[in-house]
Design a protein around this motif. Sequence first.
Motif, PDB file in Angstrom:
ATOM      1  N   GLY A  22      -2.153   4.761 -13.399  1.00  0.00           N
ATOM      2  CA  GLY A  22      -2.135   2.989 -12.459  1.00  0.00           C
ATOM      3  C   GLY A  22      -0.987   2.831 -11.562  1.00  0.00           C
ATOM      4  N   SER A  23      -0.692   1.661 -10.957  1.00  0.00           N
ATOM      5  CA  SER A  23      -0.622   1.474  -9.107  1.00  0.00           C
ATOM      6  C   SER A  23       0.981   1.819 -10.274  1.00  0.00           C
ATOM      7  CB  SER A  23      -0.747   0.294  -9.076  1.00  0.00           C
ATOM      8  OG  SER A  23       0.079  -0.642 -10.441  1.00  0.00           O
ATOM      9  N   ARG A  24       1.646   1.794  -8.510  1.00  0.00           N
ATOM     10  CA  ARG A  24       2.669   2.737  -8.473  1.00  0.00           C
ATOM     11  C   ARG A  24       4.288   1.271  -9.605  1.00  0.00           C
ATOM     12  NH1 ARG A  24       7.889   4.603  -4.063  1.00  0.00           N
ATOM     13  NH2 ARG A  24       7.889   3.010  -3.487  1.00  0.00           N
ATOM     14  N   ASP A  64      -9.882 -13.067 -15.141  1.00  0.00           N
ATOM     15  CA  ASP A  64      -8.480 -12.249 -16.346  1.00  0.00           C
ATOM     16  C   ASP A  64      -9.308 -10.818 -16.631  1.00  0.00           C
ATOM     17  OD1 ASP A  64      -7.269 -11.860 -17.750  1.00  0.00           O
ATOM     18  OD2 ASP A  64      -6.903 -13.299 -18.974  1.00  0.00           O
ATOM     19  N   ALA A  65      -8.587  -9.523 -16.139  1.00  0.00           N
ATOM     20  CA  ALA A  65      -8.953  -8.601 -16.282  1.00  0.00           C
ATOM     21  C   ALA A  65      -8.518  -8.152 -18.473  1.00  0.00           C
ATOM     22  CB  ALA A  65      -7.783  -7.707 -15.998  1.00  0.00           C
ATOM     23  N   LEU A  66      -7.685  -9.041 -18.348  1.00  0.00           N
ATOM     24  CA  LEU A  66      -7.607  -9.430 -19.934  1.00  0.00           C
ATOM     25  C   LEU A  66      -8.740  -9.914 -20.914  1.00  0.00           C
ATOM     26  CD1 LEU A  66      -3.293 -10.807 -20.503  1.00  0.00           C
ATOM     27  CD2 LEU A  66      -4.657  -8.221 -20.035  1.00  0.00           C
ATOM     28  N   ILE A 122      -2.157  -0.977   0.299  1.00  0.00           N
ATOM     29  CA  ILE A 122      -2.234   0.144   1.274  1.00  0.00           C
ATOM     30  C   ILE A 122      -1.968   1.875   0.807  1.00  0.00           C
ATOM     31  CG2 ILE A 122      -0.825   0.140   3.226  1.00  0.00           C
ATOM     32  CD1 ILE A 122      -4.304   1.010   3.935  1.00  0.00           C
ATOM     33  N   GLN A 123      -0.989   1.240   0.024  1.00  0.00           N
ATOM     34  CA  GLN A 123      -0.462   2.409  -0.467  1.00  0.00           C
ATOM     35  C   GLN A 123      -1.763   3.338  -1.660  1.00  0.00           C
ATOM     36  OE1 GLN A 123       1.511   0.604   0.161  1.00  0.00           O
ATOM     37  NE2 GLN A 123       3.284   0.504   1.748  1.00  0.00           N
ATOM     38  N   HIS A 124      -1.850   2.261  -2.339  1.00  0.00           N
ATOM     39  CA  HIS A 124      -2.996   2.467  -3.794  1.00  0.00           C
ATOM     40  C   HIS A 124      -4.527   2.901  -2.864  1.00  0.00           C
ATOM     41  CE1 HIS A 124      -4.026   2.090  -7.602  1.00  0.00           C
ATOM     42  NE2 HIS A 124      -4.595   1.676  -7.149  1.00  0.00           N
ATOM     43  N   ARG A 134       0.635   9.799 -14.045  1.00  0.00           N
ATOM     44  CA  ARG A 134      -1.080   8.752 -14.172  1.00  0.00           C
ATOM     45  C   ARG A 134      -0.894   8.116 -12.446  1.00  0.00           C
ATOM     46  NH1 ARG A 134      -4.144  10.020 -18.099  1.00  0.00           N
ATOM     47  NH2 ARG A 134      -3.538  10.927 -19.941  1.00  0.00           N
ATOM     48  N   GLN A 135      -0.115   7.676 -11.917  1.00  0.00           N
ATOM     49  CA  GLN A 135       0.235   6.746 -11.045  1.00  0.00           C
ATOM     50  C   GLN A 135      -0.513   7.397 -10.166  1.00  0.00           C
ATOM     51  OE1 GLN A 135       3.803   5.989  -8.688  1.00  0.00           O
ATOM     52  NE2 GLN A 135       2.899   5.868  -6.827  1.00  0.00           N
ATOM     53  N   ILE A 136      -1.423   6.890  -9.082  1.00  0.00           N
ATOM     54  CA  ILE A 136      -2.299   6.779  -8.653  1.00  0.00           C
ATOM     55  C   ILE A 136      -2.292   6.161  -7.373  1.00  0.00           C
ATOM     56  CG2 ILE A 136      -5.283   5.764  -7.809  1.00  0.00           C
ATOM     57  CD1 ILE A 136      -4.745   6.004 -11.077  1.00  0.00           C
ATOM     58  N   GLY A 137      -2.451   6.746  -6.266  1.00  0.00           N
ATOM     59  CA  GLY A 137      -2.345   6.261  -4.857  1.00  0.00           C
ATOM     60  C   GLY A 137      -0.977   7.395  -3.734  1.00  0.00           C
ATOM     61  N   GLN A 138      -0.337   6.751  -2.212  1.00  0.00           N
ATOM     62  CA  GLN A 138      -0.163   7.747  -1.772  1.00  0.00           C
ATOM     63  C   GLN A 138       1.218   8.743  -2.376  1.00  0.00           C
ATOM     64  OE1 GLN A 138       1.652   5.085   2.174  1.00  0.00           O
ATOM     65  NE2 GLN A 138       3.254   6.843   1.101  1.00  0.00           N
ATOM     66  N   THR A 139       1.833   7.733  -3.206  1.00  0.00           N
ATOM     67  CA  THR A 139       3.048   8.959  -3.508  1.00  0.00           C
ATOM     68  C   THR A 139       2.686   9.328  -5.113  1.00  0.00           C
ATOM     69  OG1 THR A 139       4.102   6.784  -3.806  1.00  0.00           O
ATOM     70  CG2 THR A 139       5.047   7.847  -2.450  1.00  0.00           C
ATOM     71  N   GLY A 140       1.245   9.195  -5.649  1.00  0.00           N
ATOM     72  CA  GLY A 140       0.755   9.176  -6.707  1.00  0.00           C
ATOM     73  C   GLY A 140      -0.223  10.166  -6.393  1.00  0.00           C
ATOM     74  N   ILE A 146      -4.670  -4.794  -9.934  1.00  0.00           N
ATOM     75  CA  ILE A 146      -4.696  -4.058  -9.262  1.00  0.00           C
ATOM     76  C   ILE A 146      -5.041  -4.599  -8.254  1.00  0.00           C
ATOM     77  CG2 ILE A 146      -4.864  -2.049  -7.870  1.00  0.00           C
ATOM     78  CD1 ILE A 146      -4.727  -0.483 -10.230  1.00  0.00           C
ATOM     79  N   SER A 147      -3.270  -5.022  -6.853  1.00  0.00           N
ATOM     80  CA  SER A 147      -4.139  -5.687  -5.368  1.00  0.00           C
ATOM     81  C   SER A 147      -4.702  -4.925  -4.382  1.00  0.00           C
ATOM     82  CB  SER A 147      -2.891  -6.855  -5.306  1.00  0.00           C
ATOM     83  OG  SER A 147      -1.587  -5.437  -4.959  1.00  0.00           O
ATOM     84  N   GLY A 148      -4.432  -4.102  -4.389  1.00  0.00           N
ATOM     85  CA  GLY A 148      -4.969  -2.903  -3.397  1.00  0.00           C
ATOM     86  C   GLY A 148      -3.920  -2.462  -2.158  1.00  0.00           C
ATOM     87  N   ILE A 170     -11.451  -5.804 -10.472  1.00  0.00           N
ATOM     88  CA  ILE A 170     -11.270  -7.094 -11.546  1.00  0.00           C
ATOM     89  C   ILE A 170     -10.066  -7.424 -10.685  1.00  0.00           C
ATOM     90  CG2 ILE A 170     -11.257  -7.760 -14.230  1.00  0.00           C
ATOM     91  CD1 ILE A 170     -12.315  -4.798 -14.890  1.00  0.00           C
ATOM     92  N   ASN A 171     -10.535  -8.109 -10.936  1.00  0.00           N
ATOM     93  CA  ASN A 171      -8.498  -9.244 -10.239  1.00  0.00           C
ATOM     94  C   ASN A 171      -9.343 -10.365  -9.803  1.00  0.00           C
ATOM     95  OD1 ASN A 171      -6.500 -10.164  -8.342  1.00  0.00           O
ATOM     96  ND2 ASN A 171      -6.183  -7.892  -7.851  1.00  0.00           N
ATOM     97  N   ALA A 172      -8.337 -11.399 -10.890  1.00  0.00           N
ATOM     98  CA  ALA A 172      -7.926 -13.168 -10.719  1.00  0.00           C
ATOM     99  C   ALA A 172      -8.060 -13.672  -9.449  1.00  0.00           C
ATOM    100  CB  ALA A 172      -6.999 -13.229 -11.935  1.00  0.00           C
TER     101      ALA A 172
END
Length: 361
Positions: A272-274, A343-345, A309-311, A286-292, A305-307, A324-326
């Motif tokens: 997941g995102s932070r 809708d991701a759901l 920069i840290q992700h 399970r954090q993905i990104g710069q600090t994960g 997920i908005s995208g 997938i983003n609304a």
Amino acid sequence: MSNPKTPAAAPAGGRGAAKKELPERFQSYKNVWVFIEMERGKVHSVSWELLGEGRKLADKLGVELAAVIMGPPGEGITHAINDSWAYGADLAYVIADPLLTDYRNQTFTKGLNDLVNTHQPEILLLGASTLGRDLAGSLATTLKTGLTADCTELAIDDDRCLAATRPTFGGTLLCTIYTLNFRPQMATVRPRVMAMPERTEGRSGRVIEFPLNMAEENIITKVLDFLPDVTSDKVNLAYADVVVAGGLGLGSPANFKLVTDLAEVLGADYGGSRPTIQKGWLPADRQIGQTGKTIRPKLYIAAGISGAIQHRVGVEGADMILAINADPNATIFEFAHYGIVGDALQILPALTAAFRERLGK
Ligand code: FAD
């Protein structure tokens, strides 16, 4: 410094006005070294990723690439030496001693410190793993040299200096750091930031053995027992071929079941995102990104997920990104290979059902 949203400009020669001749005392420092991280006889893959990167640096400098292998005498060391040849090393410095059976900061710092002072490498690279971070920090302090942590790019500039690039100011900028006044130049790199090199079978090199010269009674820490982590649910995000992740757009922790369902059908890992970790929807590993975690899967599916920069810096090494983003204007569509606006759901369960049918699961 450069904006990480644009590909980082090659830092070669980037020191501009700071450019100067290297001091005479640096002449004896030669070769690129990679610390081969071995625990319980198993080498961490980040070491091979760094040998691949070290090969490029050594070729640019016209010097040799060395693997530094420390551990108890036995098969583990033999395998590590042979694998080092396959991943590009020309020589291997080996410190084989029973006192190195388990990682202890004191023993590894002393052995590596003595080895560096004797054989004087120009550049020393370590993985930014738990062990690597611990060792790199204490070694740089003992050697009184510079260390650039968590690099995302390594290059050689016009003056043979290591240009070590890493994110700064919360990942909004990239900075390139030089160690101008001390040797060796040290850097750590997180797992999966550099690509895994191809193996070349049939290569070999020179082995240089080096003593540890320590006695157990002089070591402060004692390893009494080894307890494997049975609480962990074996998170293998960094090395997974397929990763499915969710962000705040999923709306609630219960909706993460849609992510894990899809991951299960695809044989994928999930993350997941932070903010989803900060909210307690997922555990920290399970954090993905710069600090994960940095990931390099063949396929990355990001839902809600908005995208930011840290992700992005943690996922842009993926071969294929499906977002997938609304919001059709979400930043993630700027670097995703494929996008589904919606809708991701609704889309996640539809994908799960389609793959289930197709894969006969
Ligand atoms: P949001 O930015 O809130 O995005 C949610 C997205 O979901 C939006 O794009 C929205 O359009 C979409 N959406 C909403 N509803 C739906 C729906 N029903 N279906 C589909 N889409 C929907 N972030 C990380 O991820 N990893 C890091 O390692 C990390 N490290 C950081 C380090 C620092 C020092 C700082 C300052 C920040 C860090 N961040 C990190 C945070 C980062 O800046 C962003 O805040 C974060 O990535 C945003 O998470 P998100 O995309 O889940 O949430």
